[in-house]
Design a protein around this motif. Sequence first.
Motif, short mmCIF file in Angstrom:
data_model
loop_
_atom_site.label_atom_id
_atom_site.label_comp_id
_atom_site.label_asym_id
_atom_site.label_seq_id
_atom_site.Cartn_x
_atom_site.Cartn_y
_atom_site.Cartn_z
N SER A 195 11.34 -4.28 16.83
CA SER A 195 12.09 -4.68 18.00
C SER A 195 12.61 -5.78 18.19
N GLU A 196 12.08 -6.83 17.74
CA GLU A 196 12.22 -8.26 17.76
C GLU A 196 13.43 -8.56 17.06
N LEU A 197 13.52 -7.90 15.94
CA LEU A 197 14.68 -8.21 14.85
C LEU A 197 15.61 -7.25 15.19
N GLY A 198 15.52 -6.34 15.80
CA GLY A 198 16.56 -5.24 16.08
C GLY A 198 16.90 -4.52 14.83
N VAL A 199 16.12 -4.14 13.83
CA VAL A 199 16.31 -3.53 12.80
C VAL A 199 14.90 -2.94 12.24
N ASP A 200 15.15 -1.48 11.75
CA ASP A 200 14.07 -0.84 11.14
C ASP A 200 13.68 -1.55 9.57
N LEU A 201 12.24 -1.72 9.63
CA LEU A 201 11.88 -2.29 8.52
C LEU A 201 11.50 -1.64 7.34
N LEU A 202 10.71 -0.40 8.00
CA LEU A 202 10.06 0.71 7.29
C LEU A 202 10.90 1.91 7.23
N ILE A 203 10.98 2.74 6.30
CA ILE A 203 11.53 3.99 5.98
C ILE A 203 10.24 4.99 6.21
N ARG A 204 9.99 5.77 7.01
CA ARG A 204 8.77 6.75 7.21
C ARG A 204 9.35 7.92 6.52
N HIS A 205 8.10 8.58 5.66
CA HIS A 205 8.44 9.81 5.26
C HIS A 205 7.20 10.62 4.97
N SER A 206 7.17 11.70 4.32
CA SER A 206 6.02 12.57 4.26
C SER A 206 4.97 12.01 3.27
N ARG A 207 5.36 11.13 2.24
CA ARG A 207 4.55 10.56 1.18
C ARG A 207 4.01 8.99 1.88
N GLY A 208 4.51 8.66 2.91
CA GLY A 208 4.16 7.45 3.45
C GLY A 208 5.33 6.71 3.95
N VAL A 209 5.28 5.17 3.46
CA VAL A 209 6.40 4.46 4.02
C VAL A 209 6.90 3.73 2.92
N GLU A 210 8.05 3.43 2.66
CA GLU A 210 8.82 2.34 2.05
C GLU A 210 9.66 1.42 2.85
N ALA A 239 0.99 -1.22 -0.12
CA ALA A 239 0.04 -0.04 0.10
C ALA A 239 0.84 1.21 -0.01
N GLY A 240 1.90 1.01 0.57
CA GLY A 240 2.95 2.21 0.59
C GLY A 240 2.60 3.22 1.58
N ASN A 241 1.73 2.83 2.32
CA ASN A 241 0.95 3.67 3.63
C ASN A 241 0.31 3.05 4.66
N ILE A 242 0.69 3.29 5.97
CA ILE A 242 -0.02 2.52 6.82
C ILE A 242 -1.28 2.81 7.13
N THR A 243 -1.84 4.10 6.68
CA THR A 243 -3.37 4.36 6.96
C THR A 243 -4.11 3.71 6.11
N ARG A 244 -3.62 3.68 4.83
CA ARG A 244 -4.38 2.64 3.61
C ARG A 244 -4.18 1.28 3.85
N ALA A 245 -3.30 1.01 4.59
CA ALA A 245 -2.99 -0.55 4.98
C ALA A 245 -3.86 -0.95 5.85
N ALA A 246 -4.36 -0.22 6.87
CA ALA A 246 -5.03 -0.52 7.72
C ALA A 246 -6.52 -0.44 7.34
N GLU A 247 -6.72 0.27 6.41
CA GLU A 247 -7.98 0.25 5.98
C GLU A 247 -8.26 -1.05 5.05
N LEU A 248 -7.29 -1.32 4.40
CA LEU A 248 -7.59 -2.76 3.63
C LEU A 248 -7.56 -3.73 4.43
#
Length: 315
Positions: free
Chosen positions: A41-56, A15-24
């Motif tokens: 937290s469990e994996l000890g690494v960031d999985l998503l890069i958050r920015h003004s347009r959403g996430v990747e 979805a490229g966006n957490i809000t849109r993913a939550a709706e789906l």
Amino acid sequence: MNLRQLKYLVKIVEAGNITRAAELLHVAQPALGMQIRQLESELGVDLLIRHSRGVEPSEAGTLLVERAREILSLVDAVQHEISSLAGSSREYLNVGLPTSVMATMGPRLILAAKQRIPELTISFTEDLSYALADMVAKAELDLALVYQDEEKQQPTDTLLLCEELLFVVAPDQAPQQTQLSLADVLGWPLILTGPRDSVRRLLESAAQRLETPLEMAFEVQSLAAIKHLVAQGLGAAILPLAVMQDEVEAGKLATRRVVHPRLTRNLHWVKAAGRPERKQESAFIDLLKEMLAADDADDPHGDRQRRSTQVRAQD
């Protein structure tokens, strides 16, 4: 790490966006975000890069999404296998059909499948060919009909037919000759779909070979809108006869064959990688082949300008 978290991560990336993913997913956004933070937290690494347009996805997120799709596909396969052992005869398929196929035979195919294979429940999705291919790659669809370039074929792809494409224009603008060279066609202002569409790619490749500029009047993703614009005399288009048969017979559109060379596109049956074959899957594919062959045999045009069928026996 659990399956729900993997499912959530895949959907967020798609979805490229957490809000849109939550709706789906029909999940509250705070709860969805919490699940992803717990996974990070469990994996000890960031999985998503958050920015003004959403996430990747980050590099780690991209890798996990690829593995998550494989895992979720395997879980689905196991569920089907266990259901079969338990004696359940009902099977499920998610099938994608491109707009042109859905328009010409979709309702008949849906009804025939229900009548002939009652133990198979099929969910049909209609979309542009390249979008269906993406959904198969993501295991969102089990199977799909797609118009595909030869160089993109996979071992699991099956050629169903080779479809001829025609030049279409408003009747009062139609050239006197019944056949046009491809170079002549490229000289017209054309109404095309997006850059990933099979016809658009075909014409761009042809224009490059002929060293001829491709003049685009409009870029439109709607088949109905393309036909309407052509009928209004606002440009020409390249389409298979099957999707405009009614308009041609009603005198709203005129067609000309394209020669030197002919314009064709190949329709393939593609499967999601790694998925098990359903017991009733071959029966559905056989039905589809029969209907495609029957449509070609019933073609009212003796010169076969609608389709040049190449239905093959293999699955």
